[in-house]
Design an enzyme around this catalytic site. Structure first.
Site, PDB file in Angstrom:
ATOM      1  N   SER A 143       0.830  -1.195   0.000  1.00 16.78           N
ATOM      2  CA  SER A 143       0.000   0.000   0.000  1.00 16.78           C
ATOM      3  C   SER A 143       0.862   1.241   0.000  1.00 16.78           C
ATOM      4  O   SER A 143       1.957   1.253   0.587  1.00 16.78           O
ATOM      5  CB  SER A 143      -0.911   0.026   1.235  1.00 16.78           C
ATOM      6  OG  SER A 143      -1.589   1.259   1.337  1.00 16.78           O
ATOM      7  N   TYR A 157      -2.075   0.177  10.321  1.00 11.96           N
ATOM      8  CA  TYR A 157      -2.102  -0.365   8.965  1.00 11.96           C
ATOM      9  C   TYR A 157      -0.830  -0.019   8.203  1.00 11.96           C
ATOM     10  O   TYR A 157      -0.205  -0.883   7.579  1.00 11.96           O
ATOM     11  CB  TYR A 157      -3.332   0.181   8.232  1.00 11.96           C
ATOM     12  CG  TYR A 157      -3.449  -0.234   6.790  1.00 11.96           C
ATOM     13  CD1 TYR A 157      -3.790  -1.537   6.457  1.00 11.96           C
ATOM     14  CD2 TYR A 157      -3.241   0.681   5.760  1.00 11.96           C
ATOM     15  CE1 TYR A 157      -3.901  -1.929   5.130  1.00 11.96           C
ATOM     16  CE2 TYR A 157      -3.352   0.306   4.440  1.00 11.96           C
ATOM     17  CZ  TYR A 157      -3.698  -1.000   4.123  1.00 11.96           C
ATOM     18  OH  TYR A 157      -3.799  -1.379   2.803  1.00 11.96           O
TER      19      TYR A 157
END
Length: 294
Positions: A143, A157
């Site tokens: 990501s 995250y």
């Protein structure tokens, strides 16, 4: 099976990037072993595929948190479908949103179990099959959040995705000897389903964080459903890259594949900011050798 046809093993195929990747690979004449936690949703995935292509799909119920031994057994089963695995895609994962002090190490461990240790269990189970064939590919879906960490609420995250980035780079070196390529995919915001289904962590609200907490929740809520990235287009690029076709034809192997205008912007901003800091502090950071008379 045609020589150019590849066998893909993909985790997390019942929604999001995984589902689109199944469609993209099948459309190129490849075969797919599609995995997911829900047998019912996997059956729905098969039904959603074009009927002539369904014979090129096999499904396997798999939870990446079910443990190394169980995953190894299922990987062996998957390899028996067509006798090999050419492309292993670590797509399954998810995000836990919350402030770091409020979530604590308990929530951080939960996040890492999913995005790091679950991913590595699948990778380690699949590597013997990838190493058996020159030109195989390991794909890790990361990501851009690994480069966009200065946002309250996504630290859990983004930390897990930064760890995944580091693992991908080391795996690329360690597996090169076997002819296994590693592709670390860093997508920005795409209109996918379910990545933050866990919601924002509210169980341990602490005095002093109220404004930051509420602002983070508002930002998360406003962002959901507004992403401009098309996940189908993104997965077409991934397949192009693996097969050396389309937009990837004639290009060198990227190692890191950044997807999305926002991801490109954020990585450039991070790199430029880092270089600026290095330049400003170079006289300090590089003037630390032992004196010549020591």
């Amino acid at each position: 099976m045609e020589e150019s046809s590849k066998v893909w093993f993909i985790t997390g195929t019942t929604s999001g990037f995984g589902r689109r990747l199944v469609y993209s690979a099948l459309a190129r004449g490849d075969r797919v072993i599609a995995t997911g936690r829900s047998a019912e949703k996997l059956a729905g995935l098969i039904e959603s595929c074009d009927e002539p292509l369904r014979e090129n799909v096999r499904t396997l119920q798999l939870d990446i948190l079910e443990g190394r031994k169980s995953i190894e057994e299922k990987m062996a089963q998957a390899a028996r479908f067509w006798g090999r695995i050419d492309v292993l895609v670590n797509n399954a994962g998810g995000g836990y949103l919350g402030l770091l002090e409020e979530g604590g190490t308990e929530l951080l461990r939960t996040q890492f179990e999913l995005n790091v240790f679950g991913l590595m269990d699948v990778t380690l189970a699949g590597l013997p099959y990838l190493r058996a064939h020159q030109g195989s590919t390991l794909i890790i879906i990361g990501s851009r959040s690994a480069w966009r960490t200065e946002i309250a609420g996504i630290g859990l995250y983004s930390a897990s995705k930064a760890a995944v980035h580091a693992l991908a780079e080391t795996l690329a070196v360690e597996l090169a000897h076997f002819g296994v390529r590693v592709l670390h995919v860093a997508p920005g915001a795409f209109r996918t389903e379910g990545i933050y289904d866990n919601g924002f962590y509210h169980k341990n609200k602490l005095d002093g964080y109220t404004d930051i907490h509420n602002a983070a929740v508002r930002g998360y809520t406003a962002h959901a459903g507004t992403q401009i990235g098309d996940p189908a287009k993104a997965m077409e690029v991934v397949v192009d890259t693996v097969k050396g076709e389309g937009v990837a034809k004639g290009k060198p192997w990227p190692g890191l594949l950044v997807l999305g205008e926002d991801a490109d912007h954020d990585l450039r901003r991070k790199c430029e900011g880092t270089l600026q800091t290095l330049d400003e502090w170079k006289d300090v950071s590089t003037n630390l050798n032992l004196d010549s008379d020591q």
